[in-house]
Design a protein around this motif. Structure first.
Motif, PDB file in Angstrom:
ATOM      1  N   HIS A 179     -47.701 -52.059  -9.690  1.00  0.00           N
ATOM      2  CA  HIS A 179     -46.558 -52.899  -9.331  1.00  0.00           C
ATOM      3  C   HIS A 179     -45.230 -52.147  -9.454  1.00  0.00           C
ATOM      4  O   HIS A 179     -44.235 -52.523  -8.831  1.00  0.00           O
ATOM      5  N   LEU A 180     -45.222 -51.063 -10.252  1.00  0.00           N
ATOM      6  CA  LEU A 180     -43.984 -50.302 -10.427  1.00  0.00           C
ATOM      7  C   LEU A 180     -43.580 -49.568  -9.147  1.00  0.00           C
ATOM      8  O   LEU A 180     -42.417 -49.181  -8.985  1.00  0.00           O
ATOM      9  N   SER A 182     -43.309 -50.943  -6.327  1.00  0.00           N
ATOM     10  CA  SER A 182     -42.349 -51.818  -5.633  1.00  0.00           C
ATOM     11  C   SER A 182     -40.925 -51.457  -6.033  1.00  0.00           C
ATOM     12  O   SER A 182     -40.012 -51.446  -5.204  1.00  0.00           O
ATOM     13  N   ILE A 183     -40.759 -51.166  -7.314  1.00  0.00           N
ATOM     14  CA  ILE A 183     -39.428 -50.799  -7.819  1.00  0.00           C
ATOM     15  C   ILE A 183     -39.024 -49.431  -7.268  1.00  0.00           C
ATOM     16  O   ILE A 183     -37.910 -49.237  -6.793  1.00  0.00           O
ATOM     17  N   PHE A 185     -40.000 -47.986  -4.513  1.00  0.00           N
ATOM     18  CA  PHE A 185     -39.667 -48.029  -3.083  1.00  0.00           C
ATOM     19  C   PHE A 185     -38.395 -48.826  -2.811  1.00  0.00           C
ATOM     20  O   PHE A 185     -37.765 -48.637  -1.771  1.00  0.00           O
ATOM     21  N   GLY A 186     -38.006 -49.685  -3.741  1.00  0.00           N
ATOM     22  CA  GLY A 186     -36.698 -50.324  -3.624  1.00  0.00           C
ATOM     23  C   GLY A 186     -35.589 -49.284  -3.698  1.00  0.00           C
ATOM     24  O   GLY A 186     -34.719 -49.225  -2.822  1.00  0.00           O
TER      25      GLY A 186
ATOM     26  N   TYR B  20     -51.190 -62.314 -11.842  1.00  0.00           N
ATOM     27  CA  TYR B  20     -50.585 -60.986 -11.924  1.00  0.00           C
ATOM     28  C   TYR B  20     -49.072 -61.114 -12.033  1.00  0.00           C
ATOM     29  O   TYR B  20     -48.344 -60.939 -11.067  1.00  0.00           O
ATOM     30  N   ASN B  22     -46.838 -59.319 -13.629  1.00  0.00           N
ATOM     31  CA  ASN B  22     -46.038 -58.096 -13.474  1.00  0.00           C
ATOM     32  C   ASN B  22     -45.724 -57.824 -12.008  1.00  0.00           C
ATOM     33  O   ASN B  22     -44.660 -57.324 -11.669  1.00  0.00           O
ATOM     34  N   GLN B  23     -46.710 -58.150 -11.141  1.00  0.00           N
ATOM     35  CA  GLN B  23     -46.483 -57.939  -9.713  1.00  0.00           C
ATOM     36  C   GLN B  23     -45.359 -58.837  -9.208  1.00  0.00           C
ATOM     37  O   GLN B  23     -44.656 -58.491  -8.266  1.00  0.00           O
ATOM     38  N   TRP B  25     -42.527 -60.022 -10.888  1.00  0.00           N
ATOM     39  CA  TRP B  25     -41.165 -59.556 -11.161  1.00  0.00           C
ATOM     40  C   TRP B  25     -40.879 -58.231 -10.471  1.00  0.00           C
ATOM     41  O   TRP B  25     -39.754 -57.996  -9.997  1.00  0.00           O
ATOM     42  N   ALA B  26     -41.900 -57.371 -10.378  1.00  0.00           N
ATOM     43  CA  ALA B  26     -41.682 -56.092  -9.692  1.00  0.00           C
ATOM     44  C   ALA B  26     -41.435 -56.332  -8.203  1.00  0.00           C
ATOM     45  O   ALA B  26     -40.553 -55.706  -7.605  1.00  0.00           O
ATOM     46  N   GLY B  27     -42.202 -57.249  -7.609  1.00  0.00           N
ATOM     47  CA  GLY B  27     -42.028 -57.578  -6.193  1.00  0.00           C
ATOM     48  C   GLY B  27     -40.670 -58.205  -5.931  1.00  0.00           C
ATOM     49  O   GLY B  27     -39.999 -57.869  -4.955  1.00  0.00           O
ATOM     50  N   PHE B  29     -38.004 -57.805  -7.728  1.00  0.00           N
ATOM     51  CA  PHE B  29     -36.991 -56.761  -7.902  1.00  0.00           C
ATOM     52  C   PHE B  29     -36.917 -55.887  -6.651  1.00  0.00           C
ATOM     53  O   PHE B  29     -35.834 -55.559  -6.167  1.00  0.00           O
ATOM     54  N   GLY B  30     -38.092 -55.525  -6.119  1.00  0.00           N
ATOM     55  CA  GLY B  30     -38.140 -54.725  -4.891  1.00  0.00           C
ATOM     56  C   GLY B  30     -37.446 -55.437  -3.741  1.00  0.00           C
ATOM     57  O   GLY B  30     -36.637 -54.844  -3.027  1.00  0.00           O
TER      58      GLY B  30
END
Lengths: 266, 267
Positions: A179-180, A182-183, A185-186, B20, B22-23, B25-27, B29-30
């Motif tokens: 999931h990191l 996503s950060i 690629f942001g 999931y 974590n996915q 908040w990460a999503g 944030f992205g």
């Protein structure tokens, strides 16, 4: 060390043979990614065609920025992205244990046994766009400037590889770390554009904790003689140091995570 | 009874995503960083233009457009393509064919669950942050607000149908990975998700404005902002429905072909 170096060509060769077993899929992948990035750049070009300028940058300068960003990313990601994206699966299934007992550095094995040739489309587009952009922009060419651009391109690869390594390594401790991305690629998206169009906190972030501002914007701005926010005259030296520093931090993180790896149970 | 079964797929997909965190908040944030990048671009170019409106569009409208055309309307269809790709490659598609369900219907139900989850967990927080940071404009009027809701439903179905059509191509190609990239490039340029059609050159806007991709992002957002007159809004909605009917007809035909084309590897 010497044994590791001797094994690397075999690891790379084996992986490339597995990819070339499906030549149509491989070439289709290259073409599709080439087209995808070209479409994104066309969209940015449409904005520039309508408004003329983005953060004080004209289209040829933006094109140089985009091509530098894509080339740095694709070369760095070839050594890291797909390999470290799979880390959480390796940890979850216990496959990582088998890699740890191989008579070769785990990092070397992971990186070179999955060296991704799928970035060929990226590289072709980046080099083509860069070649065009360089004929359109004003750069006072000299040997130091050429060496600077080559060194910062290598630095961009290091930054990408270092961040990908750190995200993958985190899976050794957290089990899940995908999931990191996503950060990552942001910030990677932000790194495509001139840094001065973003608010100050984002600029600070992109030059410190998430150092992707050094991937393309700072080197290209220095080469074009444009002012770099926050760094000023230090932009050149800082961009030369950013890659190696990122690598050192990634090495420390990798070792810390390996020391604290306990498997995923089972 | 059958409808209930499909709604269970929707609920199941929603609950699966809850597991999931974590996915999430990460999503989110992205998404937030992406939308901030888009907004920064518009603030920069509007600032350089030194005028309150360009082509009849103001900066607050453009910020609202970026949010609507991006995170709200342009949901993550890659997950759908990836699901189809996986079941075809692994042979799990055979399990779905043995069940008394319509596979595209199952995809619609489950990905509607994914859509609802992402909307509530990621898009709404991002929209709130953007709204509080930059401000958002309300719909141009009651008619345009209600019309936007209808266009939103049309947009969802349009993107779902296009993505599923691509996914079914995996029955022939054995992979949907490259198709995802190709489709992404078409959507980047022609859906209006990044650049609205009113900033396109005239000839390109004329072409893009009559292709189904424009009903995913451009028309719903333009309707919300009141850039289409009421009569135009109704006409273009009708044209969008015709496109959707044509695409769904193609999907039904392709699914009929795909079922008989299936090759399960291994065994």
């Amino acid at each position: 060390m010497a044994r590791s170096l001797a094994v690397i060509p075999h690891l790379v060769g084996t992986y490339i043979r597995t990819r070339t077993e499906y030549p149509t899929a491989m070439i289709l992948g290259w073409v599709s990614q080439f087209v995808s990035y070209a479409a994104m750049y066309t969209a940015i070009a449409l904005i520039l065609a309508r408004f003329g300028v983005l953060g004080g940058w004209l289209w040829p300068e933006i094109a140089l920025l985009l091509s530098f960003h894509l080339l740095g990313y694709s070369l760095g990601a070839a050594f890291s992205f797909t390999q470290f994206r799979e880390m959480e699966e390796l940890v979850r299934k216990g496959t990582m244990d088998a890699i740890l007992v191989k008579p070769i550095s785990p990092w070397t094995y992971l990186v070179f046994s999955g060296l991704n040739i799928g970035y060929a489309g990226h590289v072709v587009l980046a080099i083509g766009l860069m070649a065009w952009a360089l004929t359109q922009v004003q750069i006072g060419w000299s040997v130091p400037i050429a060496l600077y651009l080559l060194a910062t391109l290598a630095g961009a690869c290091m930054i990408v590889c270092a961040v990908m390594t750190m995200i993958g390594a985190t899976a050794l401790v957290w089990v899940r770390s995908r999931h990191l991305y996503s950060i990552f690629f942001g910030f990677w998206e932000l790194a495509r554009y001139p840094l001065n169009i973003f608010p100050l906190p984002l600029q600070v972030l992109m030059l410190t904790i998430a150092p992707l501002g050094f991937m393309a914007y700072v080197p290209v701005a220095v080469a074009l003689g444009k002012p770099v926010p926050l760094l000023g005259d230090w932009a050149g030296p800082a961009s030369l140091l950013a890659g190696p520093i990122a690598v050192l931090i990634a090495m420390a993180h990798w070792r810390y995570c390996l020391r604290n790896y306990q498997g995923a149970g089972g | 009874m059958k409808t209930l079964a499909y709604s269970a797929f929707t609920a199941n997909a929603f609950q699966t995503r809850l597991a999931y965190r974590n996915q999430v908040w990460a999503g989110a944030f992205g998404d937030l960083v992406f939308i901030f990048a888009r907004i920064a671009i518009w603030i920069s170019v509007f600032g350089a233009a030194a005028t309150s409106s360009v082509d009849g569009v103001t900066l607050p409208e453009m910020i609202t457009y970026a949010l609507l055309a991006g995170p709200i309307l342009y949901w993550d269809y890659s997950r759908l393509l990836s699901d189809v790709d996986t079941v075809v490659r692994t042979g799990d598609i055979a399990v779905y064919l043995l069940k008394p369900l319509h596979y595209p219907g199952f995809l619609l139900a489950s990905h509607f669950g994914n859509f609802i989850f992402e909307f509530l967990a990621m898009t709404v927080p991002v929209a709130l942050i953007v709204g509080l940071t930059f401000g958002l404009v309300p719909p141009a009027g009651l008619f345009h607000g209600l019309a936007f809701l209808a266009y939103w439903a049309l947009s969802f179905m349009m993107l779902f149908t296009l993505a599923t059509l691509l996914g079914l191509a995996a029955f022939w190609l054995m992979t949907a990975h490259s198709l995802d990239w190709f489709f992404g490039s078409i959507m980047t340029l022609l859906s209006g998700g990044l650049v609205p059609l009113w900033f396109f050159p005239g000839w390109l806007a004329a072409i893009a404005g009559h292709l189904p991709f424009a009903w995913v992002s451009y028309y719903p957002a333009a309707v919300y902002l009141g850039k289409l007159a009421p009569l135009q809004t109704l006409i273009y909605f009708g044209v969008g429905l015709l496109w959707l009917a044509a695409l769904m007809g193609t999907l039904a035909w392709l699914w009929g072909r795909a079922r008989h084309r299936l090759v399960v590897q291994g065994g």
